[in-house]
Design a protein around this motif. Structure first.
Motif, PDB file in Angstrom:
ATOM      1  N   GLN A 168       0.101   2.245  -6.356  1.00  0.00           N
ATOM      2  CA  GLN A 168       0.725   3.535  -6.599  1.00  0.00           C
ATOM      3  C   GLN A 168       0.197   4.657  -5.716  1.00  0.00           C
ATOM      4  N   LEU A 169       1.083   5.577  -5.349  1.00  0.00           N
ATOM      5  CA  LEU A 169       0.667   6.713  -4.550  1.00  0.00           C
ATOM      6  C   LEU A 169      -0.099   7.715  -5.404  1.00  0.00           C
ATOM      7  N   SER A 223       5.442   6.197  -1.344  1.00  0.00           N
ATOM      8  CA  SER A 223       5.268   4.978  -2.115  1.00  0.00           C
ATOM      9  C   SER A 223       5.401   3.742  -1.234  1.00  0.00           C
ATOM     10  N   ARG A 224       5.157   2.593  -1.820  1.00  0.00           N
ATOM     11  CA  ARG A 224       5.137   1.351  -1.053  1.00  0.00           C
ATOM     12  C   ARG A 224       6.476   1.050  -0.381  1.00  0.00           C
ATOM     13  N   TYR A 266       0.814  -1.213   0.000  1.00  0.00           N
ATOM     14  CA  TYR A 266       0.000   0.000   0.000  1.00  0.00           C
ATOM     15  C   TYR A 266       0.845   1.259   0.000  1.00  0.00           C
ATOM     16  N   SER A 267       0.488   2.191  -0.853  1.00  0.00           N
ATOM     17  CA  SER A 267       0.979   3.553  -0.699  1.00  0.00           C
ATOM     18  C   SER A 267       0.123   4.238   0.360  1.00  0.00           C
ATOM     19  N   ALA A 289       2.449  12.107   0.562  1.00  0.00           N
ATOM     20  CA  ALA A 289       2.226  10.705   0.241  1.00  0.00           C
ATOM     21  C   ALA A 289       3.557  10.005   0.065  1.00  0.00           C
ATOM     22  N   THR A 344       8.391  10.158  -2.379  1.00  0.00           N
ATOM     23  CA  THR A 344       7.410  10.930  -1.616  1.00  0.00           C
ATOM     24  C   THR A 344       6.964  12.139  -2.430  1.00  0.00           C
TER      25      THR A 344
END
Length: 123
Positions: free
Chosen positions: A102-103, A52-53, A32-33, A50, A58
């Motif tokens: 994806q974020l 990323s995984r 999960y992002s 935000a 960021t």
């Protein structure tokens, strides 16, 4: 599905710092992002940051660039938001949110949300 719980909010003076945490349970956290959003009274929920995984990428909102830093520890199923140089305008309820893969900076892309933690910055 992943469940999220925020902590670390509180009252701080302008110029001070806080670190928020978002602990996840259930699901494979590294898939999960995660993002932070905030909502002040009478205002729309606003994107903050935000990640990323893997934590390698960021994205920050314009209002917090250079002051807030997001990070994560997948081994602990936790993400963090380090907030420095806080301003009264940062006062809001802060929410973490997760989405698979994806974020994104868009609220509509996040199906999983925590309950929020209050941050109050006094002048």
């Amino acid at each position: 599905q992943v469940q999220l719980v925020e902590s670390g909010g509180g009252l701080v003076q302008a110029g001070g710092s806080l670190r928020l945490s978002c602990a996840a349970s259930r699901g494979t956290f590294s898939a999960y992002s995660v993002a932070w959003f905030r909502q002040a009274p009478g205002k729309e929920r606003e994107f903050v940051s935000a990640i990323s995984r893997t934590g390698s990428n960021t994205v920050d909102g314009d209002s917090v660039k250079g002051r807030f830093t997001m990070s994560r520890e997948n081994a602990k199923n936790t993400v963090y938001l380090q907030m420095n140089s806080l301003k009264p305008d940062d006062t809001a309820v802060y929410y973490c949110a997760a989405r698979f893969l994806q974020l994104s900076r868009y609220r509509r892309d996040y199906p999983y949300w925590g309950q929020g933690t209050q941050v109050t910055v006094s002048s």
